[in-house]
Design an enzyme around this catalytic site. Structure first.
Site, PDB file in Angstrom:
ATOM      1  N   ASN A   1       0.830  -1.212   0.000  1.00 50.85           N
ATOM      2  CA  ASN A   1       0.000   0.000   0.000  1.00 50.85           C
ATOM      3  C   ASN A   1       0.860   1.257   0.000  1.00 50.85           C
ATOM      4  O   ASN A   1       0.582   2.205  -0.740  1.00 50.85           O
ATOM      5  CB  ASN A   1      -0.920   0.018   1.232  1.00 50.85           C
ATOM      6  CG  ASN A   1      -2.118  -0.890   1.084  1.00 50.85           C
ATOM      7  OD1 ASN A   1      -2.582  -1.156  -0.012  1.00 50.85           O
ATOM      8  ND2 ASN A   1      -2.616  -1.372   2.199  1.00 50.85           N
TER       9      ASN A   1
ATOM     10  N   ASP B   1      -5.360  -3.518  -2.758  1.00 52.86           N
ATOM     11  CA  ASP B   1      -6.649  -4.160  -3.004  1.00 52.86           C
ATOM     12  C   ASP B   1      -6.508  -5.307  -4.003  1.00 52.86           C
ATOM     13  O   ASP B   1      -7.081  -6.383  -3.818  1.00 52.86           O
ATOM     14  CB  ASP B   1      -7.672  -3.154  -3.523  1.00 52.86           C
ATOM     15  CG  ASP B   1      -8.141  -2.170  -2.458  1.00 52.86           C
ATOM     16  OD1 ASP B   1      -7.809  -2.363  -1.264  1.00 52.86           O
ATOM     17  OD2 ASP B   1      -8.840  -1.204  -2.828  1.00 52.86           O
TER      18      ASP B   1
ATOM     19  N   ASP C   1      -5.766  -7.318   6.449  1.00 48.91           N
ATOM     20  CA  ASP C   1      -4.979  -8.297   5.691  1.00 48.91           C
ATOM     21  C   ASP C   1      -5.131  -9.706   6.255  1.00 48.91           C
ATOM     22  O   ASP C   1      -4.264 -10.547   6.070  1.00 48.91           O
ATOM     23  CB  ASP C   1      -3.507  -7.889   5.666  1.00 48.91           C
ATOM     24  CG  ASP C   1      -2.894  -7.783   7.053  1.00 48.91           C
ATOM     25  OD1 ASP C   1      -3.613  -7.957   8.054  1.00 48.91           O
ATOM     26  OD2 ASP C   1      -1.680  -7.505   7.139  1.00 48.91           O
TER      27      ASP C   1
END
Length: 193
Positions: free
Chosen positions: A85, A94, A120
């Site tokens: 990320n 994503d 996660d």
């Protein structure tokens, strides 16, 4: 909306009102079913969320208690998602979650449940699985995900997971099993570090 004053002595009016009410009930039941589904599904990946997972886990615990069935829970943690990320954006994160979820689903039996517990973390319910089957499934999933070729905008991004196994005992509750599998996952992560 129908006239609030239906002449119940008129069979045609009464039949029409009953038909209207049946239609309204069917519409409302459909809406309740849609809302229930939304409440139990993860919007990103379309798998059960924590609430949906807990419902299925509790059902398996009941079968273990009542019939002596075997079952296990796998607690899956995606390694390095924060790094993906931070370095490549949340779209990449994503996409990584979607890819991992696809690999988890295709790597277990159709009757098993894969869910996104949050962030996660994923959970997998293995029905009719003893400790050996659960450990073999976890090891196979770890290898499978590590071997996959995942790219975002042409850049290869390695994916890996740590998986802990929790065997379901007849006197367990859902939180106890989740905690046991979560602790096993952290032991795996610590051993790999």
């Amino acid at each position: 909306m129908a006239d609030p004053l239906v002449d119940i002595s008129n069979p045609e009016q009464l039949a029409a009102e009953i038909a209207r009410l049946r239609g309204e009930i069917a519409r409302l039941e459909s809406k309740v079913q849609q809302l229930d589904q939304l409440a139990h599904l993860d919007p990103l990946i379309g798998l059960p969320n924590r609430r949906g997972f807990m419902r299925q886990l509790e059902a398996l615990i009941a079968r273990v208690q009542r019939y002596g069935d075997h079952g296990a829970m796998l607690f899956v943690d995606v390694d390095g998602l924060k790094s993906i990320n931070d370095q490549h954006g949340h779209q990449a994160g994503d996409e990584a979650l979607i890819r991992v979820s696809e690999m988890l689903v295709s790597g277990v039996r159709s009757g098993d449940c894969v869910a996104r517990l949050g962030g996660d973390e994923f959970g997998i319910i293995l029905e009719h699985a003893d400790e050996a089957i659960a450990a073999e499934t976890a090891a196979r999933l770890v290898e499978r995900i590590a071997a996959c070729e995942f790219t975002h905008e042409g850049a290869p991004l390695p994916l890996s997971v740590a998986i802990g196994v929790g065997i379901i005992a007849a006197d367990d509750d859902a939180e106890t099993i989740m905690d046991r599998a979560d602790e096993a996952m952290y032991r795996k992560k610590s051993a790999a570090a």
